[in-house]
Enzyme design. Structure first.
Site, short mmCIF file in Angstrom:
data_model
loop_
_atom_site.label_atom_id
_atom_site.label_comp_id
_atom_site.label_asym_id
_atom_site.label_seq_id
_atom_site.Cartn_x
_atom_site.Cartn_y
_atom_site.Cartn_z
NE ARG A 1 -3.86 1.96 2.82
CZ ARG A 1 -3.59 3.21 3.31
NH1 ARG A 1 -2.47 3.33 4.03
NH2 ARG A 1 -4.69 3.96 3.21
CB SER B 1 -11.54 -1.89 2.24
OG SER B 1 -10.30 -1.87 2.25
CE LYS C 1 -8.20 5.61 6.02
NZ LYS C 1 -9.20 4.95 5.22
#
Length: 343
Positions: A179, A248, A277
């Site tokens: 990622r 996801s 997050k």
């Protein structure tokens, strides 16, 4: 069926033997597709090949058969003992069929044009068929590895990326998801290429986040997409049927939709509050438990998971986890991975 000229006995024997050889090889391949892959589409193709050759296996050839005088009868080669995996067995029998059909083409050319034409057509099609079976077998292997995977490492940009991932893999990480949201594509490709090789060396799955082009370029095992990325059906058309697609999900509805639409696994979260997050509210254990009872495919819990709260997931029925910081920010990524796997 056309009447063929009577061939010399030795030529008829040769054609008979190679028709038998080709049909036997096809049966081996067909049975793997039937029982190993459960691919009806491939079974139908191979069965048709067998029946074509059976229809053209004329009485003239069978009557010339003489197993007692065949000097090659019963001979084997030590290389046969090296065929361990189903893929090796299938490849060997594809070669067997191709060789037998080539012999038929050469010797039947002037006496049986119909058989020659069929043998040539099937021989060339077997080349593509073998590739399809190899891809299907690899897909089966990926599904088996996915089912066994308990820990997925999702990478984040790091100066010691390769070392961190290698340590995790050495400890037993079963899947790595590359990622990287920022930077140049050439750099992303270079990193993904290196990681793909390392994962292959350790027998782990390698997944690329979002970027189907990079996944294909490095021959990754699959891709992982989010709710705002390409639709799942489009991603499947691009990546192919044998690669893995993870999705996801952040709600029961999203998870059920991904399951219904053909994803191979889902990442569900965040379960706990995360540093990446912090503004996103955690979904919690009860929601994760609902997911476990509602979908059929593997589910990886994600979001704020570490060795301190890992055991809390056991009550949900979800045994697979995906982590970032727990390994990527650990001083000892090997030990951190070990701790996560031992709980």
């Amino acid at each position: 069926m056309a009447v063929i000229p009577t061939p010399e006995k030795h030529v008829a024997q040769l054609i008979d033997a190679n028709l038998d050889r080709a049909r036997e090889g096809l049966r081996v391949i067909e049975d793997w597709c039937r029982y190993g892959l459960q691919r009806k589409d491939l079974i139908i193709i191979i069965k048709d090949y067998r029946h074509q050759l059976g229809r053209l296996h004329q009485k003239t050839y069978k009557q010339a058969r003489s197993a007692q005088t065949d000097q090659g009868s019963g001979l084997t080669h030590e290389a046969q003992n090296d065929r361990i995996s189903p893929l090796q067995i299938v490849s060997a029998n594809c070669a067997r069929v191709q060789e037998a059909l080539r012999v038929i083409e050469e010797f039947a050319r002037n006496i049986d044009p119909e058989l020659t034409k069929a043998a040539s057509k099937i021989r060339y099609e077997i080349y593509d068929l073998e590739i399809n079976i190899q891809e299907a077998t690899s897909g089966k292997k990926r599904q088996k590895e996915l089912s066994a995977c308990k820990l997925c490492l999702i990478t984040t940009p790091h100066q010691e990326l390769i070392a961190k991932v290698s340590a995790g893999l050495k400890a037993g990480v079963g899947m790595v998801q590359y990622r990287c949201k920022k930077g140049k594509d050439i750099d992303k490709f270079s990193e993904a290429e290196k990681l793909a090789v390392i994962c292959k060396d350790y027998g782990a799955l390698f997944i690329v986040n979002d970027r189907i082009d990079i996944a294909l370029a490095v021959d990754a095992d699959g891709i992982h997409i989010g709710q705002e990325d390409l639709p799942l059906d489009i991603a499947r058309k691009l990546i192919g049927p044998e690669k893995l697609i993870g999705v996801s999900c952040h709600s029961l509805e999203e998870a059920q939709k991904a399951d219904k639409n053909g994803s191979d696994y889902i990442g569900f979260g965040p379960i706990f509050r995360t540093t990446s997050k912090p503004e996103v509210a955690p979904l919690g254990l009860e929601c994760l438990k609902q997911i476990s009872n509602s979908i059929n495919q593997p589910c990886f819990a994600i979001g704020g998971i570490n060795h301190l709260n890992r055991s809390k997931l056991l009550s949900t029925g979800v045994s697979r986890i995906a982590v970032i910081d727990a390994i990527m920010k650990a001083e000892d990524p090997f030990q951190a991975s070990k701790q996560l796997l031992e709980i």
